[in-house]
Structure formats: structure tokens, C-alpha cells
Motif scaffolding. Structure first.
Motif, mmCIF file in Angstrom:
data_model
loop_
_atom_site.group_PDB
_atom_site.id
_atom_site.type_symbol
_atom_site.label_atom_id
_atom_site.label_comp_id
_atom_site.label_asym_id
_atom_site.label_seq_id
_atom_site.Cartn_x
_atom_site.Cartn_y
_atom_site.Cartn_z
ATOM 1 N N UNK A 85 -14.334 7.107 -5.775
ATOM 2 C CA UNK A 85 -13.936 6.156 -6.818
ATOM 3 C C UNK A 85 -14.119 6.781 -8.193
ATOM 4 N N UNK A 86 -15.263 7.411 -8.408
ATOM 5 C CA UNK A 86 -15.539 8.046 -9.696
ATOM 6 C C UNK A 86 -14.618 9.244 -9.926
ATOM 7 N N UNK A 129 -0.255 -0.826 -3.092
ATOM 8 C CA UNK A 129 -0.578 0.368 -2.308
ATOM 9 C C UNK A 129 -2.087 0.555 -2.165
ATOM 10 N N UNK A 130 -2.843 0.275 -3.242
ATOM 11 C CA UNK A 130 -4.293 0.417 -3.178
ATOM 12 C C UNK A 130 -4.912 -0.549 -2.187
ATOM 13 N N UNK A 131 -4.478 -1.808 -2.226
ATOM 14 C CA UNK A 131 -5.010 -2.799 -1.283
ATOM 15 C C UNK A 131 -4.565 -2.504 0.146
ATOM 16 N N UNK A 188 -9.030 4.096 -2.660
ATOM 17 C CA UNK A 188 -8.160 2.955 -2.975
ATOM 18 C C UNK A 188 -8.662 2.211 -4.200
ATOM 19 N N UNK A 189 -9.982 2.038 -4.290
ATOM 20 C CA UNK A 189 -10.569 1.331 -5.425
ATOM 21 C C UNK A 189 -10.302 2.056 -6.744
ATOM 22 N N UNK A 190 -10.272 3.385 -6.696
ATOM 23 C CA UNK A 190 -10.024 4.176 -7.904
ATOM 24 C C UNK A 190 -8.642 3.906 -8.488
ATOM 25 N N UNK A 230 -8.686 -0.412 -9.717
ATOM 26 C CA UNK A 230 -9.504 -0.820 -10.875
ATOM 27 C C UNK A 230 -8.751 -0.653 -12.197
ATOM 28 N N UNK A 231 -8.173 0.532 -12.509
ATOM 29 C CA UNK A 231 -7.475 0.663 -13.799
ATOM 30 C C UNK A 231 -6.233 -0.210 -13.904
ATOM 31 N N UNK A 232 -5.597 -0.510 -12.749
ATOM 32 C CA UNK A 232 -4.356 -1.298 -12.789
ATOM 33 C C UNK A 232 -4.620 -2.781 -12.996
#
Length: 409
Positions: free
Chosen positions: A67-68, A89-91, A125-127, A130-132
Motif C-alpha cells: 500500500x505504501x 478495478x481496485x475493489x 488494491x488499497x494503494x 485510496x487516492x481515487x
């Protein structure tokens, strides 16, 4: 002479009248029900296949490190492609990872390696989501409704945080961790298709991805209020996690009635988070960034109470106030960020801010491990509280903070 009737006061328009926002809230709530159960299910998946603290540490690291690492990539993409497609796509990737993990656990084929691989995919996926997320909310909701929208998003997710772990514990105890993991996968999949239906336009960008990243850093550094808040937030988060999450249970075992009392403290903190979201639904401060910074100061209260050895009622009150302050800080900060950063930069600015906060996690734990070897736990707790207060006061001295105010109707 005929009297003219006084005009009726205009009714404040709620973001819930906005169909895309209702879809976004629904997706967030559904996903939160699975995410609240996942940590407990993950821990018992490792335990059931014979792993101990070391194996669990490896799994948690492989979940948090990507994630980082990939946050900046996710931030650039969030400013170049459709945010609804990126969230989809991330989910979907998270659903696939948790679904695969549920199958391996259910069939008895789970190993530390396979669990870690699934955790790596979930962290990746979380990476990208989060920004979106913040940019998507700012695209859906008008600027003057953003604070209420952010509070409405926090309210159900905070409620789930209170009930989710307890429900997850029952599910894991009676059915095994595989069912909780499967539910988490299903909620990610449902959220993915709900978010795809938003059909948000991609921000207009030009140039290479690397060039966008350089411009993003220049924009981040040029906003003094943004990078100073990120820097102070890194210190604050590190001190809070070290004091409350790491040392809190240890001190509860020594000074209070152990797990029973610590459960009450955690419940008081969660209740405070709920109350903070309710406060933000009604209270709309003008000086958003000043409130966001000042509202973080109550996080020092439970650390001081434990450090000074005060009775449990004082600790419960302090935890409640800390929860209220934290949620007010999150909502007002998110609103200020969305209102004062241009649409085409929200993804990268969010990524830079999130990297700082996520680096605080290992930093806080490492420094606490070193400090407890020299000082008593209570002394370290007081020191952590002092860091929170110092970071808050220093940040309030930044003049640029006072020009980042709310957009009114």
C-alpha cells in the motif's frame, strides 16, 4: 396597505438527494461490513494453519507494505484515468484476493505464504483506491456540500466499526474464518460494480506519468498548509498508535482489569467516532484547517490518563473525547483538502499525504520499542501525549493554515 409574507427559509440541500452520492455511500457501507470482520478472520486463518506471532507479523507486513509502495502510482493514475473505473478495478482485485484466501482456508490448503500473497494483492488494491476516493467524492458532490457528504460517509462506516468486530468474532467462532473472508470478498465485489456505475469522467491531463508525479510534488510542496499538516500528522499518528494501540493494552493489563476494561475503552473511542460524525453533520466551521488541526489535540487525553494512572471512568471519558476529536479532524481535513486542491491534482496530493501517515505506523512502533527499553511504559505514554500536543501547537503556528477556509453556499 397589504403586507407581504416573509419568505420561507431555504431548505439546505442534502447530498443524499444526489443519486451518484447515494450509490457511493451504499458501496462504502457494504464494503465496510466485510472490512470490519477481515482482520479477525485473517488472524485466525494464520493461527489455524499453525502460525504464531511471527507468521502473523509477516502476513500483516505483506498487506501494509505494498500500500505504501504503490500509493504514488495510484495517485498518478487517479489524476489520469476515470476514478470510478479505478475504484472498480481496485475493489475487484481486493475481491479476488479475499475470495482466493477464503477458498484456500476453507479447503485446508492455506499456508503463511499463500495468505501473505493474498494480503499483498489486497494491499496493492488499497494503494489504487485510496487516492481515487477523495477525488471521486469531490467530482460527485458540490463544494458547499462536501463537509456534510464526508460526515455522511463516516457515520455508517463508524457504526460498522463498533458492531463489525463483534459480529466477526461470532462468525469466526461458529463457522470459521473462511466464511468471514468470503463475506469480505463478496462485499468488495458488490462495491466494485456499484462504483463502476458512477461513470466519472477522467481528469484532463497531459504529459508523461513521471512528469505528472514531479508536478504533483511541486504542487504539494507549494501548499504550505498541506505539507505541514502531513508532517505534523505523521508525528501525531505515530505517537497515537504507539501510545494507544501498542502500549494501551499493556497498561490496561497492569493498571486496570485487562482485556475487559480495554474493551470498554475501545468501545468508548468508537462511540466518540460516531458522535464526531454526528457533530460534523450539524456544525459547519468556517476555518476548516484550524479546526482539523486543533481537533487532533484530544488524542493526547487518554495517553495522559493512562500515564498518570487515573481511574477507569477518566480513561473512558478521555477515549470518548479522543474519538470525537479524531472524527471531527478527519471530516474537516477531508473537506478542506477537496475544496482547496484542484480536481486534476487530488489523486497525487492524497497519495503524498497518505504516504506520510502510513510511514508513521512502523516509525511509531519502532521508536516505542526502543523507548520502552529505557523508560517505564507510563513515561513513554506521557511522552507520546506531549508529542501530540507539540505537533498540534506547532502546526497551529503556520500562517498559511488560516486562509484555508470553508466554501459557503
Amino acid at each position: 396597505m397589504e403586507k407581504t409574507a416573509a419568505p420561507l427559509p431555504a431548505r439546505r440541500v442534502t447530498p443524499l438527494r444526489n443519486a451518484p452520492f447515494r450509490r457511493f455511500v451504499t458501496a462504502s457501507l457494504i464494503s465496510a461490513t466485510g472490512s470490519a470482520m477481515a482482520p479477525l478472520a485473517l488472524a485466525y486463518s494464520v493461527i489455524e494453519q499453525g502460525g504464531g506471532a511471527g507468521a502473523l507479523g509477516v502476513v500483516l507486513a505483506t498487506n501494509s507494505v505494498p500500500t505504501t509502495v504503490f500509493l504514488l502510482v495510484g495517485g498518478v493514475l487517479a489524476d489520469r484515468v476515470s476514478r470510478s473505473r479505478l475504484l472498480f478495478l481496485g475493489n475487484l482485485l481486493a475481491a479476488a484476493a479475499q475470495g482466493a484466501l477464503a477458498v484456500t482456508v476453507a479447503t485446508g490448503h492455506a499456508t503463511t505464504t499463500s495468505i501473505a500473497v493474498c494480503g499483498f494483492l489486497s494491499g496493492t488494491a488499497l494503494a489504487f483506491t485510496v487516492p481515487a476516493t477523495q477525488g471521486a467524492v469531490a467530482q460527485i458532490v458540490p463544494a458547499e456540500q462536501l463537509q456534510q457528504a464526508n460526515a455522511l460517509l463516516r457515520l455508517p462506516s463508524n457504526a460498522v466499526k463498533v458492531l463489525g468486530p463483534a459480529v466477526g468474532g461470532v462468525v469466526v467462532a461458529f463457522s470459521g474464518p473462511a466464511w468471514a473472508l468470503a463475506w469480505d470478498a463478496l462485499t468488495f465485489a458488490v462495491a466494485a460494480f456499484l462504483l463502476l456505475g458512477l461513470r466519472l469522467n477522467a481528469p484532463v491531463t497531459a504529459g508523461s506519468a513521471l512528469g505528472d508525479l514531479r508536478k504533483g510534488w511541486a504542487g504539494f510542496w507549494s501548499r504550505t498548509w498541506l505539507w505541514t499538516y502531513t508532517a505534523s500528522g505523521t508525528v501525531l499518528v505515530a505517537a497515537w498508535l504507539a501510545g494507544f494501540q501498542l502500549l494501551g493494552p499493556v497498561v490496561a493489563a497492569e493498571r486496570y482489569a485487562g482485556a475487559r476494561d480495554w474493551g470498554l475503552v475501545a468501545g468508548a473511542f468508537s462511540a466518540g467516532l460516531l458522535a464526531g460524525a454526528v457533530v460534523c453533520l450539524r456544525w459547519r466551521p468556517y476555518r476548516l484547517m484550524v479546526v482539523a488541526v486543533a481537533a487532533g489535540a484530544p488524542l493526547a487525553a487518554p495517553l495522559l490518563v493512562m500515564g498518570w494512572g487515573l481511574p477507569l471512568p477518566w480513561l473512558l471519558l478521555a477515549a470518548l473525547l479522543a474519538g470525537i476529536g479524531l472524527d471531527v479532524a478527519i471530516v474537516t481535513w477531508t473537506t478542506a483538502f477537496q475544496q482547496h486542491v484542484p480536481q486534476g491534482e487530488l489523486g497525487r496530493m492524497s497519495a503524498f499525504n497518505s504516504v506520510g501517515e502510513r510511514l508513521a505506523i512502523p516509525l511509531g512502533y519502532l521508536l516505542t520499542a526502543l523507548a520502552t527499553g529505557v523508560w517505564e511504559d507510563r513515561t513513554v505514554l506521557v511522552a507520546c501525549a506531549g508529542l501530540i500536543v507539540a505537533a498540534t501547537v506547532l502546526n497551529l503556528c503556520v500562517r498559511d493554515l488560516y486562509r484555508v477556509n470553508a466554501t459557503r453556499d
